[in-house]
Motif scaffolding. Sequence first.
Motif, PDB file in Angstrom:
ATOM      1  N   SER A 110      34.771  21.070  73.139  1.00 11.45           N
ATOM      2  CA  SER A 110      34.286  21.819  72.002  1.00 11.45           C
ATOM      3  C   SER A 110      36.009  20.711  70.606  1.00 11.45           C
ATOM      4  CB  SER A 110      34.978  23.130  72.086  1.00 11.45           C
ATOM      5  OG  SER A 110      35.057  23.641  70.631  1.00 11.45           O
ATOM      6  N   ILE A 111      35.652  20.977  70.033  1.00  7.85           N
ATOM      7  CA  ILE A 111      36.640  20.001  69.202  1.00  7.85           C
ATOM      8  C   ILE A 111      36.888  21.136  68.365  1.00  7.85           C
ATOM      9  CG2 ILE A 111      36.265  18.044  67.041  1.00  7.85           C
ATOM     10  CD1 ILE A 111      34.034  16.740  68.717  1.00  7.85           C
ATOM     11  N   THR A 112      38.706  21.745  67.812  1.00  9.35           N
ATOM     12  CA  THR A 112      39.113  21.934  66.759  1.00  9.35           C
ATOM     13  C   THR A 112      39.749  21.281  65.997  1.00  9.35           C
ATOM     14  OG1 THR A 112      39.673  23.442  68.683  1.00  9.35           O
ATOM     15  CG2 THR A 112      41.293  23.741  66.279  1.00  9.35           C
ATOM     16  N   ASP A 113      39.753  21.569  64.778  1.00  9.97           N
ATOM     17  CA  ASP A 113      40.123  20.361  64.260  1.00  9.97           C
ATOM     18  C   ASP A 113      42.648  21.351  63.922  1.00  9.97           C
ATOM     19  OD1 ASP A 113      42.276  19.460  61.538  1.00  9.97           O
ATOM     20  OD2 ASP A 113      39.792  19.470  60.614  1.00  9.97           O
ATOM     21  N   LEU A 114      43.114  20.823  64.175  1.00 10.28           N
ATOM     22  CA  LEU A 114      44.245  21.805  64.606  1.00 10.28           C
ATOM     23  C   LEU A 114      44.942  21.413  62.663  1.00 10.28           C
ATOM     24  CD1 LEU A 114      45.910  19.655  67.876  1.00 10.28           C
ATOM     25  CD2 LEU A 114      44.726  21.840  66.754  1.00 10.28           C
ATOM     26  N   LEU A 115      44.063  20.696  61.782  1.00 11.18           N
ATOM     27  CA  LEU A 115      45.043  21.145  60.704  1.00 11.18           C
ATOM     28  C   LEU A 115      44.107  22.005  59.889  1.00 11.18           C
ATOM     29  CD1 LEU A 115      45.389  17.491  59.458  1.00 11.18           C
ATOM     30  CD2 LEU A 115      46.643  19.132  60.345  1.00 11.18           C
ATOM     31  N   ASN A 116      43.021  22.298  60.609  1.00 11.13           N
ATOM     32  CA  ASN A 116      41.754  23.824  59.476  1.00 11.13           C
ATOM     33  C   ASN A 116      41.191  24.527  60.925  1.00 11.13           C
ATOM     34  OD1 ASN A 116      40.390  25.263  58.301  1.00 11.13           O
ATOM     35  ND2 ASN A 116      39.291  23.349  57.201  1.00 11.13           N
ATOM     36  N   PRO A 117      41.769  24.944  61.633  1.00 12.68           N
ATOM     37  CA  PRO A 117      41.598  24.904  62.584  1.00 12.68           C
ATOM     38  C   PRO A 117      40.568  26.087  62.723  1.00 12.68           C
ATOM     39  CG  PRO A 117      43.702  25.527  62.754  1.00 12.68           C
ATOM     40  CD  PRO A 117      43.286  24.934  61.847  1.00 12.68           C
ATOM     41  N   SER A 118      39.718  27.280  61.582  1.00 11.58           N
ATOM     42  CA  SER A 118      38.833  27.552  61.259  1.00 11.58           C
ATOM     43  C   SER A 118      37.640  26.680  60.919  1.00 11.58           C
ATOM     44  CB  SER A 118      39.052  28.797  60.117  1.00 11.58           C
ATOM     45  OG  SER A 118      39.348  28.410  59.115  1.00 11.58           O
ATOM     46  N   GLY A 119      37.433  25.454  60.377  1.00 15.07           N
ATOM     47  CA  GLY A 119      36.708  24.815  60.275  1.00 15.07           C
ATOM     48  C   GLY A 119      35.679  24.241  60.712  1.00 15.07           C
ATOM     49  N   ASN A 120      35.204  23.699  60.588  1.00  9.46           N
ATOM     50  CA  ASN A 120      33.817  23.416  61.052  1.00  9.46           C
ATOM     51  C   ASN A 120      33.178  22.044  61.411  1.00  9.46           C
ATOM     52  OD1 ASN A 120      31.222  23.477  63.206  1.00  9.46           O
ATOM     53  ND2 ASN A 120      30.149  23.716  61.518  1.00  9.46           N
ATOM     54  N   VAL A 121      33.903  20.726  62.628  1.00 10.71           N
ATOM     55  CA  VAL A 121      34.241  19.851  62.842  1.00 10.71           C
ATOM     56  C   VAL A 121      32.874  19.874  64.011  1.00 10.71           C
ATOM     57  CG1 VAL A 121      36.503  19.339  61.615  1.00 10.71           C
ATOM     58  CG2 VAL A 121      35.810  19.421  64.252  1.00 10.71           C
ATOM     59  N   ASP A 122      32.143  18.040  63.713  1.00 10.81           N
ATOM     60  CA  ASP A 122      31.375  17.782  64.895  1.00 10.81           C
ATOM     61  C   ASP A 122      31.676  16.704  64.996  1.00 10.81           C
ATOM     62  OD1 ASP A 122      30.346  17.213  66.555  1.00 10.81           O
ATOM     63  OD2 ASP A 122      27.759  17.921  65.833  1.00 10.81           O
TER      64      ASP A 122
END
Length: 156
Positions: free
Chosen positions: A119-131
Amino acid sequence: MPQSVQVKGSDQVVVTDYESERKERKNYEFTQVYGPNATQEDVFRDTESLMTSVLDGYNTCIFAYGQTGAGKTYTLANDKTGQEGVMIQAFNYIFSTMAEERELKYEVQISYQQIYLNSITDLLNPSGNVDLREDPKSGVYVDGAKWQPVDSAAGA
């Protein structure tokens, strides 16, 4: 019991399975291996050329891979003794070099992701959806990643 993982020189790791009857050994070769006595400065010295590439206008990536608890965060940020990690030293290098430059203007942005359990997590926007995506011209990128402008090492 001897160590299961041994660093052999600067480019080789030997893994021995002492729980198997055969005590099988596997050799792995890498571009660079850092043993348990390596310092943050040792690691940064080998990545310093990437900072020159950043200042020349190229995108770079520092990728830390390893088992949970292996020390990736310490290597990137600060270790247990407070020594600055690669990421902190990189920002210091980039911004101090930019401060000395009088003819060029720079714009710096950072993006910071973690891949954990597929799973990818954007550490600058943890609630964001990234792929992960791939563009035929620019290659692999993280779609939806937040890019944060920064103007100092402290702001990074």
